[in-house]
Design an enzyme around this catalytic site. Structure first.
Site, PDB file in Angstrom:
ATOM      1  N   HIS A 326      75.968 104.447-106.233  1.00  0.00           N
ATOM      2  CA  HIS A 326      75.830 105.450-105.175  1.00  0.00           C
ATOM      3  C   HIS A 326      75.229 104.847-103.907  1.00  0.00           C
ATOM      4  O   HIS A 326      74.719 103.713-103.894  1.00  0.00           O
ATOM      5  CB  HIS A 326      74.978 106.620-105.663  1.00  0.00           C
ATOM      6  CG  HIS A 326      73.556 106.280-105.997  1.00  0.00           C
ATOM      7  ND1 HIS A 326      72.589 106.008-105.039  1.00  0.00           N
ATOM      8  CD2 HIS A 326      72.923 106.180-107.202  1.00  0.00           C
ATOM      9  CE1 HIS A 326      71.440 105.766-105.631  1.00  0.00           C
ATOM     10  NE2 HIS A 326      71.608 105.849-106.945  1.00  0.00           N
ATOM     11  N   CYS A 344      69.989 103.180-111.560  1.00  0.00           N
ATOM     12  CA  CYS A 344      71.296 103.271-110.908  1.00  0.00           C
ATOM     13  C   CYS A 344      71.603 101.996-110.122  1.00  0.00           C
ATOM     14  O   CYS A 344      70.744 101.131-109.935  1.00  0.00           O
ATOM     15  CB  CYS A 344      71.328 104.470-109.968  1.00  0.00           C
ATOM     16  SG  CYS A 344      71.486 106.062-110.794  1.00  0.00           S
TER      17      CYS A 344
END
Length: 397
Positions: A326, A344
């Protein structure tokens, strides 16, 4: 669920005729030319006794996944069985001595069936049994929790077929469940089902799908039991198309991602992964899905009040435990230098938007050079298992 063909599970015995007609018209069952009728008439054979059916005639509560059998009386055989729902015929198997016939697979739930069975004797006599019955519909049926990919979608070469149930399937029910699920591909590719948990079974090819492959999936669940007293009430089928071959390698030692399409590098970009102690899972993933905005809250992944960001942009989802690729504008200075995230994979807004726009569900993402490995059932990480190991998860292999 069943082939819509005439449900003759065998041929009528020639000497017996069809549906109880005695062979009294001549040796071949028809009138013979020449001579007088008295000269060729044969005594009619004594009729055979009717078959015994395991389901009571007129029953309204027949369990769809029960075993339905037709048995011949002593000294007789089963000549023919026809079991139908509307124009849909149920196939079956004869015993070697043709004294019993057993229906193959479950029946549909909550519908009426008609059954006809012909019995025969060695002397040429025939008997016929007609029945009707209705199968039950459960108050608490077998239900699907997730089926992927979506019907009509275009996916990447790593996309597995995912079938997840709301409740566990008993060990004793998994083989029948697997046999009721079918996948066909054009062009054909070797593939197999494997149980990733008691409630999830996935299908993947031996190697990645070939680009352009058309895949059809048939889930014949109507009447199929889960081994715990629940059974399905509807079939489901869907199909998808495999798009181009895109594979991304994310090296978290080099903090860099490389995107290859059809074998050629089309994009590279700097990333940052999980910090020590919160390392990103290494492994070979297929992308689950993607979203332009995701609310990320650390409480949902067991990290207390570490973060609460309402609108993280350009999110490509790769694990059920919350791993995404992301946009991370707050960590641009660390990207390509060191790993600072909570697990992440973060990159710049421009690179995140490019990756989001150019990624399909099912695209392969391979994360390397971290100290821990993802489990196959954490997202679509089916490719974590080599083929021989994958096959050990099947209940029928």
């Amino acid at each position: 669920m069943f082939p819509a063909v005439l449900g003759i599970a065998g041929t009528a015995v020639a000497a017996a005729g069809w549906f109880g007609y005695a062979s009294s018209r001549g040796h071949d069952g028809f009138g013979l030319g020449g001579g007088s009728a008295a000269a060729i008439t044969q005594p009619a054979a004594q009729a055979a006794a009717p078959a015994a059916v395991s389901v009571r005639d007129g029953a309204t509560d027949v369990t769809p996944d029960g075993v339905l059998t037709v048995a011949a009386p002593p000294g007789e055989q089963i000549g023919m069985v026809e079991l139908t729902y509307k124009t849909e015929a149920v196939q079956g198997v004869f015993s070697d001595d043709r004294r019993t016939w057993t229906a193959s697979g479950p029946l549909r739930a909550g519908v009426s069936y008609a059954l006809s069975a012909v019995t025969t004797t060695d002397a040429g006599g025939t008997g016929i049994q007609h029945e009707t019955f209705t199968t039950s519909r459960p108050d608490n049926p077998l239900k699907l929790d997730l089926v992927a990919p979506t019907d009509g979608s275009v996916v990447g070469v790593g996309q597995p077929v995912v079938v997840s149930f709301t409740r566990p399937i008993a060990d004793a029910g998994r083989a029948a469940m697997e046999q009721a699920l079918s996948v066909s591909a054009i062009p054909p590719q070797a593939g197999h089902w494997s149980w990733l948990s008691a409630s999830r079974v996935d299908y993947r090819p031996q190697s990645y799908w070939k680009p352009g492959t058309k895949v059809s999936v048939d889930l014949a669940l109507d009447g199929l039991g889960d081994g715990h007293g629940r059974y399905g009430t509807a079939d489901r089928d869907f199909g998808f198309t495999v798009g181009r071959d895109q594979e991304t390698t994310i090296d978290l030692k080099a903090e860099r991602a490389t995107v290859r399409r059809d074998g050629n590098v089309v994009h590279t970009f700097a990333v940052t992964g999980g910090m020590p102690g919160l390392d990103t899972w290494s492994g070979t993933y297929a992308v689950i899905d993607k979203s332009p905005d995701v609310h990320m809250n650390s409480r949902t992944v067991g990290l207390g009040d570490e973060y609460d960001i309402p609108d993280v942009k350009w999110d490509v989802h790769i694990t059920y435990t919350g791993t995404y690729v992301h946009s991370a504008p707050w960590s641009v200075g660390a990207q390509g230098v060191r790993n600072v995230s909570h697990g992440c994979i973060g990159t710049s807004p421009a690179n995140a938007e490019w990756f989001f726009s150019n990624t399909l569900p099912g695209d392969v993402v391979k994360v390397i050079n971290t100290p821990r490995q993802v489990a196959p059932g954490n997202g679509f990480a089916d490719w974590q298992e080599p083929w021989d190991q994958w096959l050990t998860g099947s209940a029928v292999h």
